[in-house]
Motif scaffolding. Structure first.
Motif, PDB file in Angstrom:
ATOM      1  N   LEU A 168       0.851  -1.193   0.000  1.00 13.60           N
ATOM      2  CA  LEU A 168       0.000   0.000   0.000  1.00 13.60           C
ATOM      3  C   LEU A 168       0.887   1.243   0.000  1.00 13.60           C
ATOM      4  CD1 LEU A 168      -2.584  -1.055   2.767  1.00 13.60           C
ATOM      5  CD2 LEU A 168      -2.713  -1.479   0.296  1.00 13.60           C
ATOM      6  N   HIS A 169       0.798   1.999  -1.073  1.00  8.30           N
ATOM      7  CA  HIS A 169       1.603   3.220  -1.192  1.00  8.30           C
ATOM      8  C   HIS A 169       0.869   4.384  -0.538  1.00  8.30           C
ATOM      9  CE1 HIS A 169       4.156   6.303  -3.048  1.00  8.30           C
ATOM     10  NE2 HIS A 169       3.035   6.940  -3.328  1.00  8.30           N
ATOM     11  N   PHE A 214      11.892  10.955   1.267  1.00  9.81           N
ATOM     12  CA  PHE A 214      11.400   9.830   2.067  1.00  9.81           C
ATOM     13  C   PHE A 214      10.169   9.215   1.413  1.00  9.81           C
ATOM     14  CE2 PHE A 214       9.104  13.540   3.575  1.00  9.81           C
ATOM     15  CZ  PHE A 214       7.807  13.082   3.754  1.00  9.81           C
ATOM     16  N   SER A 215       9.820   8.030   1.888  1.00 11.77           N
ATOM     17  CA  SER A 215       8.593   7.375   1.437  1.00 11.77           C
ATOM     18  C   SER A 215       7.901   6.734   2.629  1.00 11.77           C
ATOM     19  CB  SER A 215       8.884   6.312   0.365  1.00 11.77           C
ATOM     20  OG  SER A 215       9.680   5.272   0.894  1.00 11.77           O
ATOM     21  N   ILE A 216       6.572   6.603   2.530  1.00 12.94           N
ATOM     22  CA  ILE A 216       5.764   5.973   3.561  1.00 12.94           C
ATOM     23  C   ILE A 216       4.901   4.916   2.879  1.00 12.94           C
ATOM     24  CG2 ILE A 216       4.065   6.314   5.402  1.00 12.94           C
ATOM     25  CD1 ILE A 216       4.809   9.288   5.416  1.00 12.94           C
ATOM     26  N   CYS A 217       4.929   3.693   3.399  1.00 14.81           N
ATOM     27  CA  CYS A 217       4.167   2.615   2.770  1.00 14.81           C
ATOM     28  C   CYS A 217       3.812   1.561   3.820  1.00 14.81           C
ATOM     29  CB  CYS A 217       4.963   1.980   1.634  1.00 14.81           C
ATOM     30  SG  CYS A 217       6.497   1.173   2.188  1.00 14.81           S
ATOM     31  N   ILE A 218       2.966   0.620   3.422  1.00 14.05           N
ATOM     32  CA  ILE A 218       2.565  -0.477   4.296  1.00 14.05           C
ATOM     33  C   ILE A 218       2.691  -1.785   3.531  1.00 14.05           C
ATOM     34  CG2 ILE A 218       0.688  -1.501   5.645  1.00 14.05           C
ATOM     35  CD1 ILE A 218      -0.492   1.312   5.925  1.00 14.05           C
ATOM     36  N   LEU A 267       4.185  -0.912   8.798  1.00 16.09           N
ATOM     37  CA  LEU A 267       4.248   0.449   8.273  1.00 16.09           C
ATOM     38  C   LEU A 267       5.719   0.848   8.198  1.00 16.09           C
ATOM     39  CD1 LEU A 267       3.075   3.239   7.528  1.00 16.09           C
ATOM     40  CD2 LEU A 267       2.810   3.680   9.976  1.00 16.09           C
ATOM     41  N   ASP A 268       6.193   1.181   6.999  1.00 16.24           N
ATOM     42  CA  ASP A 268       7.600   1.517   6.777  1.00 16.24           C
ATOM     43  C   ASP A 268       7.763   2.982   6.392  1.00 16.24           C
ATOM     44  OD1 ASP A 268       8.831  -0.849   7.373  1.00 16.24           O
ATOM     45  OD2 ASP A 268       9.325  -1.396   5.311  1.00 16.24           O
ATOM     46  N   VAL A 269       8.783   3.615   6.960  1.00 17.80           N
ATOM     47  CA  VAL A 269       9.236   4.933   6.530  1.00 17.80           C
ATOM     48  C   VAL A 269      10.692   4.778   6.100  1.00 17.80           C
ATOM     49  CG1 VAL A 269       9.773   7.288   7.220  1.00 17.80           C
ATOM     50  CG2 VAL A 269       7.675   6.201   8.053  1.00 17.80           C
ATOM     51  N   LEU A 270      11.003   5.141   4.857  1.00 19.54           N
ATOM     52  CA  LEU A 270      12.354   5.008   4.319  1.00 19.54           C
ATOM     53  C   LEU A 270      12.894   6.381   3.946  1.00 19.54           C
ATOM     54  CD1 LEU A 270      10.632   2.358   3.446  1.00 19.54           C
ATOM     55  CD2 LEU A 270      12.561   1.878   1.959  1.00 19.54           C
ATOM     56  N   VAL A 312       4.505  -9.461  -5.063  1.00 19.43           N
ATOM     57  CA  VAL A 312       3.963  -8.285  -4.391  1.00 19.43           C
ATOM     58  C   VAL A 312       2.858  -7.687  -5.250  1.00 19.43           C
ATOM     59  CG1 VAL A 312       4.455  -6.012  -3.422  1.00 19.43           C
ATOM     60  CG2 VAL A 312       6.195  -7.810  -3.309  1.00 19.43           C
ATOM     61  N   ASP A 313       1.664  -7.603  -4.687  1.00 20.11           N
ATOM     62  CA  ASP A 313       0.528  -7.003  -5.377  1.00 20.11           C
ATOM     63  C   ASP A 313       0.285  -5.604  -4.813  1.00 20.11           C
ATOM     64  OD1 ASP A 313       0.107  -9.334  -6.836  1.00 20.11           O
ATOM     65  OD2 ASP A 313      -1.221 -10.181  -5.299  1.00 20.11           O
ATOM     66  N   GLY A 314       0.110  -4.651  -5.699  1.00 22.71           N
ATOM     67  CA  GLY A 314      -0.208  -3.298  -5.260  1.00 22.71           C
ATOM     68  C   GLY A 314      -1.700  -3.144  -5.025  1.00 22.71           C
ATOM     69  N   ALA A 315      -2.073  -2.353  -4.064  1.00 22.44           N
ATOM     70  CA  ALA A 315      -3.480  -2.059  -3.778  1.00 22.44           C
ATOM     71  C   ALA A 315      -3.591  -0.607  -3.345  1.00 22.44           C
ATOM     72  CB  ALA A 315      -4.021  -2.986  -2.691  1.00 22.44           C
ATOM     73  N   ASN A 316      -4.794  -0.062  -3.436  1.00 24.68           N
ATOM     74  CA  ASN A 316      -5.015   1.332  -3.075  1.00 24.68           C
ATOM     75  C   ASN A 316      -5.061   1.500  -1.565  1.00 24.68           C
ATOM     76  OD1 ASN A 316      -5.205   2.271  -5.744  1.00 24.68           O
ATOM     77  ND2 ASN A 316      -7.366   1.715  -5.860  1.00 24.68           N
ATOM     78  N   TYR A 317      -4.324   2.465  -1.093  1.00 22.45           N
ATOM     79  CA  TYR A 317      -4.375   2.825   0.325  1.00 22.45           C
ATOM     80  C   TYR A 317      -5.699   3.534   0.579  1.00 22.45           C
ATOM     81  CZ  TYR A 317      -3.535   5.835   4.389  1.00 22.45           C
ATOM     82  OH  TYR A 317      -3.636   6.517   5.583  1.00 22.45           O
TER      83      TYR A 317
END
Length: 285
Positions: free
Chosen positions: A109-110, A117-121, A218-221, A272-277
């Motif tokens: 989840l983008h 930086f980026s934030i994703c799950i 939940l990742d912050v890079l 890895v499948d993308g989905a809408n946040y």
């Protein structure tokens, strides 16, 4: 006292009382204004996370680590984020194992990304695996939102200066295509738990996730991955016990375990499948 003096005194008293009443009204108005501001909508947890990331990574770049104070500040924000803050529940389809054999797919989840930086799950069903990979030049914050997750992480051993301390002289030649690493973490984490932080050179920059139950991370890079030309592409690895290429030698110096890592292509079974946040949106102003 003369009548005129009494009237003057009375008038002065009335003026003073009027000023006092006016001042009280102004103070009351100010307090009322302050109360109205407090009653305004509070920013979402995701918005607070975003604003903090903007500050922490404002002067960031590859290999630049935020100050200890900034690391603690961002970690504290993440420690207080839970699944409901990002619109997730364990009952969502992302977290179902499914009937297919092999490793179940991971859902990505983008939330946000810029050059700083980026934030994703990452959503992992039971037995889901994110294979061993690196984070070149990055500082990474990982918050387990729910579930149980096994983490195995490594840091590179900088040879040759470190090798004299840990490698048997009879087996000190590095096997071709392999690089020495030390285990940083090898254990299972269950939410709620503190946010983990890894750095460009230490803290477990190379890690692998295995879901013991359905879980979300939940990742912050900072900074995010980039194209291979910029040197921040994701690289995957196989790991082997130290003794696999050094006879019977096993090294546990100061309770530290060592292993050999070998670069590999992205595993075919890692899907890895993308989905809408669908959680609260970020307002980028």
């Amino acid at each position: 006292m003369k009548v005129g003096e009494k009237l003057a005194e009375q008038t002065a008293s009335e003026v003073s009382a009027s000023k006092s009443a006016s001042e009280k009204r102004r103070q009351s108005s100010k307090k009322s204004g302050r109360k109205q501001k407090k009653l305004g909508p509070m920013p979402s947890a995701v918005q607070r996370l975003f604003e903090t990331c903007k500050e922490v990574f404002a002067n960031g770049g590859p290999g630049i680590v935020p100050s200890p104070g900034d690391v603690d500040r961002l970690r504290s924000i993440l420690d207080n984020v839970d699944a409901s803050d990002v619109g997730l529940t364990p009952k969502m389809p992302y977290f179902r194992r499914g009937a297919s054999k092999g490793r179940p797919p991971i859902t990505y989840l983008h939330i946000y990304e810029c050059d700083k930086f980026s934030i994703c799950i990452f959503c992992l069903p039971p037995s889901g695996v994110i294979p061993l990979h690196n984070h070149p030049g990055m500082t990474v914050f990982s918050k387990l939102l729910f579930g149980s997750l096994h983490v195995k992480s490594y840091d590179w051993v900088n040879r040759p200066q470190d090798s004299a301390e840990i490698v048997d002289p009879l087996h000190s030649v590095q096997p071709p295509g392999l690089r020495l690493a030390k285990v940083k973490t090898d254990g299972t984490f269950t939410a709620p738990c503190r946010t983990s932080v890894l750095f460009p050179q230490d803290g477990g920059n190379l890690h692998c996730f295995t879901a013991k139950t359905s879980c979300a991370v939940l990742d912050v890079l900072g900074p995010p991955y980039s194209d291979p030309e910029e040197g921040r592409d994701c690289t995957y690895y196989n790991d082997f016990p130290y003794a696999s290429f050094c006879g019977d030698a096993e090294f546990l110096t100061d309770d530290v375990e060592y292993a050999w890592l070998e670069e590999r292509k992205k595993p075919d079974e890692f899907i890895v499948d993308g989905a809408n946040y669908s959680g609260p949106k970020i307002m980028d102003q």
